[in-house]
Scaffold this active site. Structure first.
Site, PDB file in Angstrom:
ATOM      1  N   CYS A 147       0.839  -1.202   0.000  1.00 39.52           N
ATOM      2  CA  CYS A 147       0.000   0.000   0.000  1.00 39.52           C
ATOM      3  C   CYS A 147       0.874   1.252   0.000  1.00 39.52           C
ATOM      4  CB  CYS A 147      -0.895   0.029   1.239  1.00 39.52           C
ATOM      5  SG  CYS A 147      -2.328  -1.038   1.124  1.00 39.52           S
ATOM      6  N   HIS A 148       0.404   2.261  -0.691  1.00 43.01           N
ATOM      7  CA  HIS A 148       1.096   3.546  -0.713  1.00 43.01           C
ATOM      8  C   HIS A 148       0.749   4.348   0.533  1.00 43.01           C
ATOM      9  CE1 HIS A 148       1.037   2.453  -4.975  1.00 43.01           C
ATOM     10  NE2 HIS A 148       2.113   3.205  -5.092  1.00 43.01           N
ATOM     11  N   MET A 166      -8.158  -0.113   0.896  1.00 36.84           N
ATOM     12  CA  MET A 166      -7.469  -0.869   1.939  1.00 36.84           C
ATOM     13  C   MET A 166      -7.548  -0.148   3.279  1.00 36.84           C
ATOM     14  SD  MET A 166      -6.802  -3.590   0.450  1.00 36.84           S
ATOM     15  CE  MET A 166      -6.101  -4.319   1.906  1.00 36.84           C
ATOM     16  N   GLU A 167      -7.520   1.166   3.256  1.00 42.44           N
ATOM     17  CA  GLU A 167      -7.634   1.935   4.488  1.00 42.44           C
ATOM     18  C   GLU A 167      -9.003   1.724   5.129  1.00 42.44           C
ATOM     19  OE1 GLU A 167      -4.155   3.521   2.414  1.00 42.44           O
ATOM     20  OE2 GLU A 167      -6.145   2.920   1.727  1.00 42.44           O
ATOM     21  N   ASP A 175     -11.404  -7.798  21.522  1.00 38.57           N
ATOM     22  CA  ASP A 175     -10.450  -7.742  22.631  1.00 38.57           C
ATOM     23  C   ASP A 175     -11.118  -7.253  23.915  1.00 38.57           C
ATOM     24  OD1 ASP A 175      -7.814  -7.762  23.908  1.00 38.57           O
ATOM     25  OD2 ASP A 175      -7.924  -5.581  23.769  1.00 38.57           O
TER      26      ASP A 175
END
Length: 157
Positions: free
Chosen positions: A79-80, A114-115, A129
């Site tokens: 990824c950039h 992707m972000e 969690d």
């Protein structure tokens, strides 16, 4: 025209896409996902307004997701690094689950899919969690890209 993988070079090696010739455009991506709980666990959490011993489950997951969006290029090797204009994460109860939506915007040469997916994923993992002390029978499901605009192709699921 046959499509090909953009992150594989002619020799079959992993390669970062060269975006130097692309035009800077406004880009947006929306992703979603869900964290499903056993009924008794969800009822307990809802009865406490989703507050746990570690604080607000929802607000902690929002902050974790935003942090993750900002670190996507460090987590996903090809990824950039991009300058983000907006990150919004919404988490709402629905049935016996928490629904997560992440919208990411930028004005860049490459998109933010992707972000957005990373934001949803890390938000979901943070919820897991914070709630695993109540049950390990919690499921993270349906992480997916819902929409993207800008660049070569727009997409809507």
């Amino acid at each position: 025209m046959k499509k090909k993988l953009s992150h594989i070079d002619a020799s079959g090696n992993a390669a970062m896409v060269d975006v130097s010739e692309k035009k800077v455009t406004a880009r947006m991506a929306m992703a979603s996902g869900r964290v499903e709980f056993p009924k008794e666990v969800f009822d307990t959490l809802a009865g406490q307004d989703f507050l746990g011993k570690k604080g607000s489950i929802i607000q902690t997951a929002v902050i974790a997701g935003i942090q993750a969006v900002k670190k996507t290029s460090e987590l996903i090797p090809l990824c950039h690094q991009i300058n983000l204009s907006k990150v919004q994460i919404d988490i709402v109860p629905n049935g016996q689950s928490l629904e997560i939506d992440c919208t990411v915007k930028c004005t860049e040469k490459t998109g933010v899919e992707m972000e957005a997916l990373t934001g949803v994923s890390v938000s979901a993992l943070t919820i897991y969690d914070m709630c695993k002390a109540l049950s390990h029978d919690i499921k993270i499901t349906d992480v997916q890209l819902k929409q993207k605009t800008g660049g070569k192709n727009d997409y809507r699921s």
